[in-house]
Write an enzyme that holds these catalytic residues in place. Structure first.
Site, PDB file in Angstrom:
ATOM      1  N   HIS A  21       2.935  -0.235  -6.738  1.00  0.00           N
ATOM      2  CA  HIS A  21       2.035  -0.517  -7.353  1.00  0.00           C
ATOM      3  C   HIS A  21       2.166  -0.931  -8.954  1.00  0.00           C
ATOM      4  O   HIS A  21       1.234  -1.752  -9.504  1.00  0.00           O
ATOM      5  CB  HIS A  21       0.883   0.416  -7.071  1.00  0.00           C
ATOM      6  N   TRP A  75       1.751  -7.969   1.992  1.00  0.00           N
ATOM      7  CA  TRP A  75       1.467  -6.904   1.220  1.00  0.00           C
ATOM      8  C   TRP A  75       1.511  -5.590   2.230  1.00  0.00           C
ATOM      9  O   TRP A  75       2.149  -4.519   1.969  1.00  0.00           O
ATOM     10  CB  TRP A  75       0.358  -6.604   0.175  1.00  0.00           C
TER      11      TRP A  75
END
Length: 103
Positions: A21, A75
């Site tokens: 992230h 993702w």
């Protein structure tokens, strides 16, 4: 409108989750912003490995298009080795019911 949900990491994957992230893909950020998400935060309960996510979105109906977008699917596949997922690689996500809000 605020939306919230939980997800869960696999044991030993907190640092990797943070690392991924920290280097979030610009095309994913653009997709989320284009979908009307103005704020998005994820918190980790280190004892249970439960992730608590909260986001603010202008039109919640626009979120329904995210699962079919190629960037979102990439993702999910990228993250699928470090968290609990469904058969399509999407994270197991449990929506939370709002019970209190203080503006």
């Amino acid at each position: 409108m605020w939306q919230s949900f939980t997800m869960k990491l696999l044991p030993g994957m907190a640092a990797e989750y943070q690392k991924r992230h920290d280097a979030i893909w610009p095309d994913l950020v653009n997709l989320l912003k284009q979908t009307g998400i103005s704020e998005y935060a994820i918190f980790l309960d280190e004892q249970t490995l439960v992730l608590f996510a909260v986001l603010q979105v202008n039109d919640p109906l626009l979120l329904h298009d995210l699962p079919v977008h190629p960037v979102m699917q990439r993702w999910w596949h990228y993250m699928s080795d470090i968290m609990e997922t469904n058969a399509d690689a999407s994270p197991v996500s449990i929506p939370l019911k709002p019970v209190f809000y203080l503006p």
